[in-house]
Design a protein around this motif. Structure first.
Motif, PDB file in Angstrom:
ATOM      1  N   THR A 154       1.430   5.649  -1.545  1.00 31.61           N
ATOM      2  CA  THR A 154       2.185   6.768  -0.981  1.00 31.61           C
ATOM      3  C   THR A 154       3.364   7.163  -1.868  1.00 31.61           C
ATOM      4  O   THR A 154       3.419   8.270  -2.396  1.00 31.61           O
ATOM      5  CB  THR A 154       2.700   6.422   0.433  1.00 31.61           C
TER       6      THR A 154
ATOM      7  N   SER B  74      -1.828   4.762   4.095  1.00 28.99           N
ATOM      8  CA  SER B  74      -1.008   5.054   2.914  1.00 28.99           C
ATOM      9  C   SER B  74      -1.577   6.235   2.131  1.00 28.99           C
ATOM     10  O   SER B  74      -0.835   7.069   1.610  1.00 28.99           O
ATOM     11  CB  SER B  74      -0.905   3.820   2.016  1.00 28.99           C
TER      12      SER B  74
ATOM     13  N   TYR C 291       0.828  -1.207   0.000  1.00 26.36           N
ATOM     14  CA  TYR C 291       0.000   0.000   0.000  1.00 26.36           C
ATOM     15  C   TYR C 291       0.861   1.255   0.000  1.00 26.36           C
ATOM     16  O   TYR C 291       0.575   2.221  -0.718  1.00 26.36           O
ATOM     17  CB  TYR C 291      -0.916   0.009   1.222  1.00 26.36           C
ATOM     18  N   PHE C 292       1.907   1.245   0.802  1.00 29.15           N
ATOM     19  CA  PHE C 292       2.759   2.431   0.909  1.00 29.15           C
ATOM     20  C   PHE C 292       3.649   2.597  -0.320  1.00 29.15           C
ATOM     21  O   PHE C 292       3.941   3.727  -0.728  1.00 29.15           O
ATOM     22  CB  PHE C 292       3.587   2.353   2.187  1.00 29.15           C
TER      23      PHE C 292
ATOM     24  N   GLN D 212      -0.783   9.451   4.205  1.00 29.85           N
ATOM     25  CA  GLN D 212       0.616   9.866   4.073  1.00 29.85           C
ATOM     26  C   GLN D 212       0.873  10.560   2.739  1.00 29.85           C
ATOM     27  O   GLN D 212       1.646  11.522   2.660  1.00 29.85           O
ATOM     28  CB  GLN D 212       1.539   8.662   4.249  1.00 29.85           C
TER      29      GLN D 212
END
Length: 301
Positions: free
Chosen positions: A73, A123, A68-69, A126
């Motif tokens: 992100t 995510s 996800y990040f 962020q």
């Protein structure tokens, strides 16, 4: 004709928005972020970047949280950095109301304190924080759009699952749950993006997006039944029993588990007051009922 870059055009929202822009005095171009050299494909004549590509929430919880990040992100950050150095005027980032919270007993506004609990929501948040922390060059705008659950014709999701249940004649067993949920018609999503692109006076910022009215799941069942000429069959089974069945579903991987039960019965009302005030309108062009009927009717086909 305005040139616009769109990521995530293979997805439901992206494909619909791409076709909409083609019909509304725009020249959309796909940017494939899976291409390692995507940053060399940016059309410097484009007026806007609409960033839709991302990793969707995995209800089966089989995804590595790091993914996800990496996607939601890091990729958004990299794309935004390229935007800052480009000639593009606008950056439109599609986040999610899940970047704010996973459960909402109160109405979610742009001022609601963010506290996402899932890797998906975290995510997205962020990415938002990074985008909003950067200094914008003069003449550029940035929009963080937080839509509630987007739906439309051919969309496969919880609405489709409800449709299949009602059309099969199976009674709805969750009648004892009284809730209110916001949805968002793809028609209203496309309308908002068109307004942002065409109206230079709209200021940068964070904007929730939802249809004007919320619906309960029981009301959705009645709406589906009416559109399919089926008799409404809603059962008021004890909540305690339903929760017990859902917990068994977690272990045995049944269609009804605790997360799906929450999605079907939780309250999640999202305010769209800010965007309507900004646009100077009292109502969005497509009502909640009209949008839902349009989506449900597409399942009949």
């Amino acid at each position: 004709m305005m040139k616009v870059i769109v990521t995530g055009t293979s997805g439901f929202v992206g494909s619909n928005l791409f076709e909409y822009l083609l019909k509304h005095n725009c020249e959309p171009k796909t940017l494939n972020l899976r291409n390692p050299n995507w940053n060399t494909d940016l059309d410097e004549d484009s007026k806007a970047i609409i960033h839709l590509a991302g990793k969707a929430h995995d209800t089966k919880k089989t995804s590595n949280p790091k993914n996800y990040f990496d996607v939601n992100t890091k990729l958004a950050q990299d794309l935004f950095d390229v935007f800052l150095e480009s000639n593009c005027r606008d950056f439109i980032f599609f986040s999610s109301v899940k970047a704010v919270t996973d459960k909402a007993e109160d109405i979610v506004t742009e001022e609601t304190i963010t506290n996402p609990q899932t890797a998906y929501g975290q995510s997205k948040l962020q990415a938002e924080e990074y985008i909003l922390s950067r200094t914008l060059p003069v003449g550029k705008r940035v929009f963080v759009i937080r839509p509630s659950m987007i739906h439309g014709p051919a969309n496969k999701g919880n609405l489709n699952l409800l449709y299949q249940l009602v059309s099969s004649g199976i009674p709805w067993p969750l009648g004892s749950f009284q809730n209110q949920r916001s949805f968002c018609s793809i028609d209203n999503v496309c309308y908002l993006i068109q307004q942002i692109l065409e109206r230079e006076e709209i200021p940068s910022g964070v904007y929730n997006l939802a249809d004007d009215d919320a619906f309960s799941t029981n009301e959705l069942i009645e709406l589906i039944a009416a559109s399919t000429n089926k008799k409404v069959r809603i059962l008021n089974i004890s909540k305690t029993l339903i929760y017990a069945i859902a917990k068994i579903g977690d272990v045995l991987h049944l269609p009804l588990n605790t997360e799906r039960l929450d999605k079907l019965t939780e309250n999640f009302v999202v305010s769209n007051a800010k965007i309507k005030t900004t646009l100077g309108i009292e109502k969005l062009p497509t009502s909640a009922r009209e949008g839902l009927v349009k989506t449900i009717s597409s399942f009949n086909k």
